[in-house]
Design a protein around this motif. Structure first.
Motif, short mmCIF file in Angstrom:
data_model
loop_
_atom_site.label_atom_id
_atom_site.label_comp_id
_atom_site.label_asym_id
_atom_site.label_seq_id
_atom_site.Cartn_x
_atom_site.Cartn_y
_atom_site.Cartn_z
N PHE A 200 24.19 -16.14 39.94
CA PHE A 200 24.67 -17.22 38.26
C PHE A 200 25.51 -18.48 38.46
CE2 PHE A 200 27.36 -17.86 34.81
CZ PHE A 200 26.06 -18.23 34.01
N LEU A 201 26.75 -17.73 39.60
CA LEU A 201 27.84 -18.95 39.85
C LEU A 201 26.83 -20.46 40.13
CD1 LEU A 201 30.13 -17.05 41.65
CD2 LEU A 201 29.67 -17.51 39.17
N ALA A 204 25.81 -22.17 37.08
CA ALA A 204 26.92 -22.74 36.06
C ALA A 204 26.81 -23.64 35.42
CB ALA A 204 28.31 -21.88 36.30
N ARG A 205 27.00 -24.75 36.04
CA ARG A 205 27.20 -25.75 35.24
C ARG A 205 25.66 -26.38 34.28
NH1 ARG A 205 29.50 -30.90 35.77
NH2 ARG A 205 28.77 -32.13 34.29
N PHE A 216 31.10 -16.04 29.39
CA PHE A 216 30.80 -15.22 30.91
C PHE A 216 31.46 -14.79 31.39
CE2 PHE A 216 28.64 -19.73 31.53
CZ PHE A 216 28.30 -19.77 30.81
N ALA A 227 26.13 -13.57 29.81
CA ALA A 227 26.62 -14.89 29.34
C ALA A 227 26.32 -14.12 27.85
CB ALA A 227 25.61 -15.27 29.87
N GLN A 301 33.23 -20.90 42.25
CA GLN A 301 31.65 -20.21 43.58
C GLN A 301 33.19 -19.25 44.46
OE1 GLN A 301 28.20 -20.83 45.00
NE2 GLN A 301 28.31 -19.32 45.59
N ALA A 348 37.10 -24.95 34.67
CA ALA A 348 36.73 -23.37 34.56
C ALA A 348 38.43 -22.95 33.72
CB ALA A 348 36.00 -23.01 35.96
#
Ligand SMILES: Cc1cc2nc3c(=O)[nH]c(=O)nc-3n(C[C@H](O)[C@H](O)[C@H](O)COP(=O)(O)OP(=O)(O)OC[C@H]3O[C@@H](n4cnc5c(N)ncnc54)[C@H](O)[C@@H]3O)c2cc1C
Length: 486
Positions: A200-201, A204-205, A216, A227, A301, A348
């Motif tokens: 996922f990381l 993410a964007r 998240f 999510a 990440q 983030a």
């Protein structure tokens, strides 16, 4: 034991001194003029009050001002004359977000973003950099057009410079604010569970850019993500609703079937879907406290890997929530564009919740701060942090940026004797004098400011150098005498 006259929502700050609840401008002015030290509060939902006086050894001139009783109304809502269905509103500092949101919705208007709770005041939200989550929104202070504050002398002035709306109360007591509003909108929320963290990381964007708002929740123990994705109703097609345009299709996704009221699939107007705890809904229990740190999203990440490396991380960091916000130009904001190497990057917001054992919490927060140090993380002003005045100075002191220099100069102008400050803030503020003197002498600030607070105390360094130099001189004199006597 009798309850203290005031405590914050989490009951981690107990105020035993005088509490004043002015209801008119004249009363407020009298309170401010008569006090040597003033601590203003909103609804007290902060976990940390960075400019507050120490709660022990209070003198009679120190007062707490609660504006939620007298300054708590929406004064006006003005639809735009441009025909774009937007508008502005004028609201008093102690008005709750819930009251403001309900009033705006009745006029088909909305706030561009909302935090997770509605019970906080608009001043508290703006002053601490409170935020919601979304790739196209910034902290709530960016919604302000202008702000009236009462300075330490009792004078009311209007702040119009958008760099200074996030000021943690250092520029004075906020009385009322004018905010920009957008046309009302509706959202649909979907919750996806059991997403693999490692897959996922890196995505993410892309995911956050695909939706209006997102949260998240990271489970370090299981290395999984849950999510919460919120789509604007007009943007969403049934397919996108489930697989986010295919981006989540590659990883195992199951639509949540939880019955927990704050995690449901839901559709409704912005004020119902964006906050986790809506109007009239009870908040999580007060046994939890929060900390939050901001880093560039492009580094998330590596930052999560650094958190995983904290010994026993899954046990110490049971609740990690990641949100995103866009950068801003507020001098004191932890999400200022100056903290990004690429302006297109986002921030983030790494949020942590802990059981309220303040001793272990301090150690855990400190461990998080150390883990996130390589990314120059900065704390949320209203949540727990342990960073020193030196670190704060590096992040937003007068030498950090020319906007910060201008901010601290204004702080001293509005509050020359430090009525709204404490020792921590003074550590940052007093450097303004040095900066001003330097500028007067040299006309401009140097590229690298030479008087940064350093981890080695400069006085100790100077004393050490002096001692070593005297010892060397004594050795030389002794040697010369020895040679002469031969
Ligand atoms: C359950 C919970 C959920 C939360 N969710 C979020 C979230 O989603 N996003 C987020 O960013 N934060 C969140 N927070 C943090 C919260 O939004 C901030 O701490 C916010 O500042 C609280 O507002 P308040 O009205 O309670 O202000 P307070 O906590 O009372 O005050 C905040 C600060 O502003 C100063 N102040 C307040 N009013 C004035 C005034 N009129 N003039 C001058 N100074 C003033 C105070 O001295 C203090 O420094 C959450 C907190 C809790 C408890």
């Amino acid at each position: 034991m009798a309850a203290p006259p005031w405590s914050n929502w989490a009951q981690t700050v107990q105020w035993t001194g005088a509490v004043q609840k002015p209801t008119t401008l004249e009363e407020l002015e009298r309170c401010v003029k008569g006090a040597s030290r003033v601590f203003v509060v909103g609804s007290g939902h902060s976990f940390h009050f960075p400019a507050a006086p120490p709660t022990e050894g209070l003198t009679s001139g120190t007062i707490l001002l609660d504006l939620t009783h007298g300054f708590n109304k929406v004064l006006s809502v003005q639809p735009s004359t441009e025909g774009d269905r937007s508008g502005t509103c004028v609201v008093e500092a102690g008005c709750s977000l819930g009251q403001l949101a309900t009033t705006l919705q009745k006029q088909n208007l909305a706030l561009e973003s909302m935090p997770s709770l509605m019970s906080i005041t608009i001043a508290g939200a703006v002053l601490t950099g409170t935020h919601g989550s979304g790739a196209s929104i910034s902290v709530m202070a960016t919604l302000v057009n202008e702000m009236d504050v009462m300075t330490a002398s009792g004078e009311v002035v209007t702040i119009r410079d958008p760099r200074f709306f996030l000021h943690v109360g250092l520029l004075g007591i906020v009385i009322r604010l004018t905010l920009r509003c957008v046309p009302s909108y509706s959202l649909h929320q979907r919750v996806y569970e059991h997403i693999q963290l490692q897959k996922f990381l890196p995505m993410a964007r892309e995911v956050v850019e695909h939706v209006e708002s997102s949260s998240f929740w990271i489970d370090l123990g299981r290395a999984e993500v849950m999510a919460w994705l919120r789509f604007r109703i007009e943007d969403m097609t049934p397919t996108e609703e489930l697989d986010v345009g295919g981006m989540l299709r590659a990883i195992p996704v199951r639509v949540s079937e939880t019955n927990d009221p704050v995690q449901t699939q839901m559709t409704g107007p912005w004020l119902d879907v964006l906050p986790f705890f809506g109007i009239g809904q009870s908040l999580p229990n007060r046994e939890t406290v929060q900390a939050e740190f901001f880093i560039p999203l492009s580094e998330v990440q590596q930052a999560i890997e650094a958190l995983q490396a904290i010994p026993d991380a899954a046990r110490h960091l049971p609740h990690i929530e990641v949100r995103v916000v866009k950068g801003d130009h507020l001098a004191l904001s932890p999400c200022n564009f100056r903290f990004l190497t690429d302006e297109k990057d986002l921030f983030a917001c790494l949020h942590f919740g802990f059981p309220k054992n303040m001793q272990t919490v301090a150690m855990t927060v400190n461990a998080i701060e150390r883990a996130l140090k390589p990314w120059g993380s900065r704390p949320h002003w209203g949540k727990l942090f342990t960073v020193s005045g030196c670190t704060l100075e590096r992040f937003c002191g007068p030498a950090a940026h020319r906007d910060c220099a201008a901010f601290w100069a204004l702080v001293l102008h509005h509050d020359p004797r430090g009525k709204f400050r404490n020792a921590l803030i003074d550590q940052v503020a007093r450097k303004v004098v040095a900066v001003q003197e330097f500028k007067q002498l040299h006309g401009a600030l140097p590229g690298r400011w030479p008087f940064h607070c350093r981890s080695i105390d400069s006085t100790a360094l100077a004393t050490g150098t002096l001692v070593l130099a005297s010892m060397a001189a004594m050795v030389l004199v002794f040697r010369r005498k020895m040679l002469a006597s031969r």
